[in-house]
Design an enzyme around this catalytic site. Structure first.
Site, PDB file in Angstrom:
ATOM      1  N   GLY A 199      26.663  12.125 -19.517  1.00 15.39           N
ATOM      2  CA  GLY A 199      28.032  12.072 -19.001  1.00 15.39           C
ATOM      3  C   GLY A 199      28.771  10.846 -19.530  1.00 15.39           C
ATOM      4  O   GLY A 199      28.390  10.269 -20.546  1.00 15.39           O
ATOM      5  N   LEU A 250      31.637  10.920 -20.911  1.00 18.09           N
ATOM      6  CA  LEU A 250      31.833  11.459 -22.258  1.00 18.09           C
ATOM      7  C   LEU A 250      32.968  10.753 -23.007  1.00 18.09           C
ATOM      8  O   LEU A 250      33.956  10.324 -22.412  1.00 18.09           O
ATOM      9  CB  LEU A 250      32.142  12.959 -22.175  1.00 18.09           C
ATOM     10  N   HIS A 286      30.626  12.253 -28.056  1.00 18.39           N
ATOM     11  CA  HIS A 286      30.006  13.443 -27.449  1.00 18.39           C
ATOM     12  C   HIS A 286      30.767  14.708 -27.867  1.00 18.39           C
ATOM     13  O   HIS A 286      30.166  15.752 -28.125  1.00 18.39           O
ATOM     14  CB  HIS A 286      30.040  13.347 -25.917  1.00 18.39           C
ATOM     15  N   GLY A 291      23.612  12.255 -31.444  1.00 17.29           N
ATOM     16  CA  GLY A 291      24.383  11.322 -32.268  1.00 17.29           C
ATOM     17  C   GLY A 291      23.479  10.381 -33.047  1.00 17.29           C
ATOM     18  O   GLY A 291      22.448   9.933 -32.553  1.00 17.29           O
ATOM     19  N   SER A 344      30.691   4.311 -27.453  1.00 15.10           N
ATOM     20  CA  SER A 344      29.546   4.277 -26.547  1.00 15.10           C
ATOM     21  C   SER A 344      30.068   4.253 -25.121  1.00 15.10           C
ATOM     22  O   SER A 344      31.102   3.622 -24.844  1.00 15.10           O
ATOM     23  CB  SER A 344      28.723   2.998 -26.795  1.00 15.10           C
ATOM     24  N   SER A 345      29.339   4.901 -24.220  1.00 11.86           N
ATOM     25  CA  SER A 345      29.732   4.855 -22.806  1.00 11.86           C
ATOM     26  C   SER A 345      29.702   3.418 -22.308  1.00 11.86           C
ATOM     27  O   SER A 345      30.417   3.056 -21.379  1.00 11.86           O
ATOM     28  CB  SER A 345      28.782   5.709 -21.968  1.00 11.86           C
TER      29      SER A 345
END
Ligand code: PAF
Length: 292
Positions: A35, A37, A41, A151, A189-190
């Protein structure tokens, strides 16, 4: 605004969809995520849509791959926003299982991959790749996907999953998708959400330093000198700590000192609360192509 993506939470519901698709001869792609996202993603979902008849996006914040409880607790959980971001890309199902579905009380199995999971992030995050390998194996079994998309930003993870899939004869093809970057080179990146505005200004220094190592390798310089310089450069830019900058053979992740075949320059460094990772390829001149 709610979206039209079907969300399923149980293995039985998921299997109901997958069984029907497979009966109709349709190929199934899976994009595993935790998640939070971002465009990286969404590039995986696009790749999956191009390649497969049906696409499942999974959303599960996997506790087994966090070595620190505070990191797990702080990880962003944004399911409704994720669903809205996914809607225009048209995946068939969002599979968001509960913790109890993934790891019932009696759960007692760990998948541990040797070789490629050692060193790099494996050395700094004990147990992390066991957690990744275990959950990804479960997601492969549950979704029965034909193709899975990951990724290249998590390059060591990608190699761990390739090795595991091959070693365990899991009938899924692994596709690596190039890293999506901001205009200034920062890999999406999250964890970029943890950066303050000032840190965000500093963050692209990691990618710049890795690119400089790759250029030096192509010119014939030794990895040990280039990586030592890169660590200095990253610290000098304002990162508080550097876990590693290393040069590895691209497929095996074996350490190398000189560029002979395709290599990867990989780095991980701390900026404020965020641990950022990145990697870039390095190809010997002759292998880089061209007309000469
Ligand atoms: O890359 C990630 O987001 C995770 O490690 C993955 C592959 C979804 C497993 O939890």
């Amino acid at each position: 605004m709610s979206s039209s993506i079907v969300t399923v939470r149980t293995i039985a519901d998921l299997r109901g969809h997958v069984t029907g698709w497979k009966r109709d001869g349709e190929s199934v792609g899976v994009v595993p995520t935790m998640g939070a996202l971002h465009a990286g993603h969404l590039a995986l979902v696009e790749a999956a849509k191009q390649r497969c008849d049906r696409v499942i996006v999974t959303l599960f914040v996997n506790p087994k791959q966090f070595e620190r409880a505070d990191d797990l607790a702080a990880y962003p959980r944004t399911e409704e926003a994720d669903r809205q971001q996914l809607a225009p890309y048209g995946p068939d199902v969002l599979y968001a299982p509960t913790g109890e579905t993934m790891y019932p009380q009696s759960f007692a199995t760990t998948i541990s991959v040797g070789g490629v999971s050692e060193g790099l992030c494996g050395a700094h995050r004990p147990g992390h790749f066991d957690g990744v390998a275990t959950v990804v194996t479960k997601l492969f079994m549950q979704t029965q996907a034909d193709v899975a998309f990951f990724g290249e930003k998590d390059y060591q993870q990608l190699q761990v999953i390739r090795r595991m899939t091959s070693d365990l004869d899991i009938p899924v093809e692994i596709v690596g998708v190039p890293t999506v970057r901001e205009a200034d080179g920062l890999a999406l990146s999250s964890r970029n959400a943890y950066l303050t505005a000032a840190e965000r200004g500093v963050a692209p220094a990691l990618n710049r330093a890795l690119c400089r190592v790759a250029e030096g390798l192509v010119e014939g310089q030794p990895a040990s000198k280039l990586t030592a310089d890169a660590i200095e450069e990253i610290r000098g830019a304002g990162f508080r700590d550097v876990d590693y900058v290393e040069v590895r053979e691209a497929g095996t992740l074996r350490p190398i000192e000189r560029l002979e075949g395709e290599a990867r320059v990989l780095g991980a460094a701390w900026l404020g609360k965020a641990r950022l990772i990145d990697n870039v390829p390095a190809f010997p001149r002759a292998a880089a192509g061209g007309n000469g």
